[in-house]
Design a protein around this motif. Structure first.
Motif, PDB file in Angstrom:
ATOM      1  N   HIS A  24      37.171  73.324  84.035  1.00 45.86           N
ATOM      2  CA  HIS A  24      38.163  72.350  85.448  1.00 45.86           C
ATOM      3  C   HIS A  24      37.712  71.344  84.945  1.00 45.86           C
ATOM      4  N   GLY A  31      44.139  71.821  80.024  1.00 44.00           N
ATOM      5  CA  GLY A  31      43.207  72.799  80.814  1.00 44.00           C
ATOM      6  C   GLY A  31      42.940  73.647  79.723  1.00 44.00           C
ATOM      7  N   LEU A  83      42.514  77.147  81.526  1.00 48.36           N
ATOM      8  CA  LEU A  83      42.638  76.989  82.879  1.00 48.36           C
ATOM      9  C   LEU A  83      44.288  77.471  83.119  1.00 48.36           C
TER      10      LEU A  83
END
Length: 89
Positions: A24, A31, A83
Motif C-alpha cells: 500500500h 493501487g 491492491l
C-alpha cells in the motif's frame, strides 16, 4: 474509520498485514505496484518464503491480485500487484 481498520480486525496473519501495508505504501493512485519479492523481504526483514506465503494469504482473502510481468526478451520480471480496497463492513 481508517483505511487499515478492516485489516487490523481481519484474521490475516501478521506477515500478510505487514506485506499489505508495504505494498500500500508503494502503490500508485490506482493501487498498483511491482516490487520484487526479494526487495519486499529485505526491506521488511522477512524471508522470501514468508513474503510468498503472505502474498498467497492476501490473494486468498481477496485483498490482492497479482499478475506476472514479462520482459521484452520473454523472461519473467517482477509481479504486478493490484491492491483491492477492503470492504468496510
Amino acid at each position: 474509520m481508517g483505511y487499515f481498520s478492516s485489516l487490523y480486525s481481519s484474521e490475516l496473519p501478521h506477515r500478510a498485514r505487514a506485506v499489505y501495508m508495504y505494498l500500500h505504501d508503494r502503490a500508485d493512485k490506482d493501487g498498483k505496484c511491482y516490487p520484487a519479492i526479494g526487495t519486499i523481504a529485505r526491506e521488511l526483514k522477512l524471508s522470501r518464503s514468508t513474503v510468498k506465503r503472505a502474498i498467497a494469504d492476501l490473494e486468498k482473502s481477496g485483498r490482492l491480485r497479482k499478475e506476472q510481468r514479462w520482459r521484452e526478451n520473454g523472461g519473467k520480471s517482477s509481479n504486478l500487484y493490484y491492491l483491492v480496497q477492503p470492504n468496510s463492513g
